[in-house]
Design an enzyme around this catalytic site. Structure first.
Site, PDB file in Angstrom:
ATOM      1  N   SER A 196      -2.944  24.286   0.630  1.00  0.00           N
ATOM      2  CA  SER A 196      -2.464  23.300   0.195  1.00  0.00           C
ATOM      3  C   SER A 196      -3.617  23.157  -1.492  1.00  0.00           C
ATOM      4  CB  SER A 196      -2.763  21.707   1.046  1.00  0.00           C
ATOM      5  OG  SER A 196      -3.731  21.488   0.493  1.00  0.00           O
ATOM      6  N   ASN A 254      -9.185  12.637   5.932  1.00  0.00           N
ATOM      7  CA  ASN A 254      -7.462  12.201   6.668  1.00  0.00           C
ATOM      8  C   ASN A 254      -6.924   9.966   6.109  1.00  0.00           C
ATOM      9  OD1 ASN A 254      -8.144  14.148   8.606  1.00  0.00           O
ATOM     10  ND2 ASN A 254      -8.650  12.943  10.267  1.00  0.00           N
ATOM     11  N   THR A 313      40.761   7.790  -6.757  1.00  0.00           N
ATOM     12  CA  THR A 313      40.796   7.552  -5.515  1.00  0.00           C
ATOM     13  C   THR A 313      40.914   9.588  -5.269  1.00  0.00           C
ATOM     14  OG1 THR A 313      42.452   6.942  -3.953  1.00  0.00           O
ATOM     15  CG2 THR A 313      40.525   5.222  -4.880  1.00  0.00           C
ATOM     16  N   HIS A 314      40.498   9.978  -4.018  1.00  0.00           N
ATOM     17  CA  HIS A 314      40.627  11.482  -3.521  1.00  0.00           C
ATOM     18  C   HIS A 314      40.839  12.151  -4.803  1.00  0.00           C
ATOM     19  CE1 HIS A 314      40.777   9.599   0.329  1.00  0.00           C
ATOM     20  NE2 HIS A 314      41.390   8.121   0.173  1.00  0.00           N
ATOM     21  N   SER A 345      28.507  30.862 -22.669  1.00  0.00           N
ATOM     22  CA  SER A 345      28.347  32.164 -21.755  1.00  0.00           C
ATOM     23  C   SER A 345      27.912  32.754 -22.388  1.00  0.00           C
ATOM     24  CB  SER A 345      29.767  32.549 -21.373  1.00  0.00           C
ATOM     25  OG  SER A 345      30.259  33.323 -20.451  1.00  0.00           O
ATOM     26  N   ASN A 368      30.449  24.562 -22.092  1.00  0.00           N
ATOM     27  CA  ASN A 368      29.681  24.465 -20.357  1.00  0.00           C
ATOM     28  C   ASN A 368      28.876  23.049 -20.072  1.00  0.00           C
ATOM     29  OD1 ASN A 368      30.882  26.566 -19.693  1.00  0.00           O
ATOM     30  ND2 ASN A 368      29.508  27.875 -19.903  1.00  0.00           N
ATOM     31  N   TYR A 387      -4.565  11.838  12.727  1.00  0.00           N
ATOM     32  CA  TYR A 387      -4.250  12.763  11.477  1.00  0.00           C
ATOM     33  C   TYR A 387      -4.162  13.978  12.543  1.00  0.00           C
ATOM     34  CZ  TYR A 387      -4.692  15.793   7.903  1.00  0.00           C
ATOM     35  OH  TYR A 387      -3.603  16.382   6.964  1.00  0.00           O
ATOM     36  N   GLN A 417      -0.129  17.411   6.042  1.00  0.00           N
ATOM     37  CA  GLN A 417      -0.528  18.586   5.055  1.00  0.00           C
ATOM     38  C   GLN A 417       1.211  18.987   4.129  1.00  0.00           C
ATOM     39  OE1 GLN A 417      -3.637  21.249   4.402  1.00  0.00           O
ATOM     40  NE2 GLN A 417      -1.961  23.331   3.731  1.00  0.00           N
ATOM     41  N   LYS A 470       2.507  16.287   1.872  1.00  0.00           N
ATOM     42  CA  LYS A 470       2.049  15.815   0.091  1.00  0.00           C
ATOM     43  C   LYS A 470       2.996  17.583  -0.494  1.00  0.00           C
ATOM     44  CE  LYS A 470      -1.777  17.239   0.776  1.00  0.00           C
ATOM     45  NZ  LYS A 470      -3.936  17.759   0.921  1.00  0.00           N
TER      46      LYS A 470
END
Length: 463
Positions: free
Chosen positions: A24, A114, A161-162, A284, A292, A324, A329, A332
């Site tokens: 890792s 650990n 709303t909606h 663009s 944009n 453990y 792992q 993380k």
């Protein structure tokens, strides 16, 4: 020097591909500085427990300081990647042995990866959560300032709303609502930072504690914890705080993503409520006219990363037995995959929101569109003695009639409903609100004041 921290009971080296599969290191390098902090704490436990003497403790602290300097200048990463380490914890240990020689072999006495990993993650979570809280408070403070400015202008718009026109509100109410989300996000981060200080797993060893007289209390104090953890078996497999950090980060990203969605839509010509500065816009490669709101769109995407990481981390620990297991792992990796993009989204929202220009005239002009004062008419009819259902039906009939004639609700409708003095315009609607927390200017002013107070109080707690 061996890159592995084990091997005496093995007759042959591990399969190189399987070792690489289990490594890792690339992910772990992101928490290297916190692993060094953890190791400083373990040296304190060794020294205070009289397992090592003054000279050895000083040599180990010096070696760790040298590694810390290498982490800061980037040379440690390059050195570690040239090896075949299982994780950053083994890499730090090996680098300490290179700096301190034979004395470096004392560092891991009484310690397992650990309890080391569990402690390192808590140190990372504590610092990162505190930074996350401050970042969210920065956004909330910006929103409070912008809400106060909008309140001074008394800008109205048709809230939805909606995505359908609902009722007129002050723009300041909307901006303060955004601030509220970030205040809550900061509070969640602050709780994580506090929880990360409670118990120090260091000294729990693999799962049963150590036969060496490690001074766990001294190590906990040196690392800024309230005290050592109470159950070694639980401590080595506990990932509650890292999970809570991921959750807080994902929720902070959501706090940024929800108003981002609204701002993206408000920037369209169909709405025309806002315009972004060039600093927060992109173009663009094909269409010359395009402008944009990419930062707000990317905030939504970065939030999705954090949500996915949180779900993955929670799934990793679900069904896992105590103590453990190697697949822990992955937590993380998930923390480091989810937290940084979430914090980046918060920062990007703050930067982009500072470049938003509200089109106050446009918002005011359209605040009554879509019959947004209909609820005010219904409330007036209720106050005149009708039931809620009667008022709802009667006003709905007036809306239908107005739609058929292509006109807004007006004074004639109020007269026909028997409430000639009822509000039939957006500003009258806003000024007619009576409840705490409403869009009435006085309520909004109070809300902004409370937001500022919450920001100040939490900032003081974090300082």
């Amino acid at each position: 020097m061996s890159t592995l921290q084990w091997g005496g009971r093995f007759a042959s080296a591990p399969d190189a591909e399987l070792l690489a599969f289990g490594s890792s290191l690339d992910v772990d390098l992101g928490i290297a500085r916190w692993d060094v902090q953890c190791s400083h704490g373990h040296v304190v436990a060794l020294h205070s427990g009289e397992i090592i003497g003054d000279a050895d403790a000083e040599a180990l602290h010096d070696a760790l300081a040298a590694v810390e300097a290498e982490i800061d200048d980037g040379s440690f990463d390059a050195w570690a990647k040239r090896g075949t380490f299982e994780d950053v914890h083994g890499a730090v240990d090996a680098r300490v042995r290179e700096h301190a020689g034979k004395t470096g072999e004392l560092l891991h006495a009484g310690r397992s990866r650990n309890d080391q990993v569990a402690t390192t993650l808590l140190l990372y979570a504590r610092d990162t959560a505190a930074n996350g809280a401050l970042a969210c408070l920065d956004v909330a403070a910006l929103c409070a300032d912008r809400a106060a400015d909008a309140l001074a202008k008394q800008t109205l718009f048709a809230a939805t709303t909606h995505w359908q026109p609902a009722q007129p509100v002050l723009l300041a109410l909307w901006i303060d609502a955004v601030a509220q989300g970030f205040v809550r996000a900061a509070e969640r981060f602050a709780r994580v930072a506090a929880d990360a200080r409670r118990f120090c797993p260091l000294g729990s060893a693999a799962l049963a504690g150590s036969s060496l007289p490690l001074d766990r209390a001294a190590a906990a104090q040196a690392l800024g914890f309230d005290g050592p953890s109470h159950n070694a078996l639980d401590s080595v497999g506990d990932r509650d705080v890292p999970l809570d950090l991921l959750h807080a980060a994902a929720r902070a990203a959501v706090a940024a993503s929800r108003p981002s969605e609204e701002l993206v839509i408000w920037a369209t010509p169909a709405f025309g409520y806002i315009r972004l500065d060039d600093a927060a816009s992109t173009g663009s490669s094909l269409m010359p006219q395009k402008r944009n709101p990419d930062p707000f769109e990317l905030v939504r995407g970065f939030g999705a990363r954090a949500i996915g990481a949180y779900a993955g981390a929670l799934a990793t620990v679900n069904g896992m037995a105590l103590s453990y297991h190697r697949d822990l792992q992955e937590t993380k990796a998930q923390v480091l995959a989810g937290v940084p993009p979430a914090l980046a989204a918060v920062d990007a929202f703050r930067r982009a929101f500072a470049h938003v220009h509200f089109r106050h005239d446009t918002m005011n002009a359209r605040a009554g569109d879509g019959y947004t004062v209909a609820t005010d008419l219904a409330d007036a009819v209720i106050l005149a003695g009708a039931t809620a259902r009667e008022a709802h039906r009667a006003v709905g009939e007036r809306v239908l009639l107005a739609e058929d004639h292509g006109r807004p609700l007006d004074r004639d409708d109020a007269v026909a409903l028997g409430v000639p003095d009822a509000a039939v315009d957006a500003r009258g609607s806003v000024l007619g609100k009576r409840t705490a927390g409403s869009t009435h200017p006085d309520s909004v002013a109070a809300a902004i004041a409370r937001t500022r107070h919450a920001i100040a109080a939490l900032s003081e707690t974090l300082s």
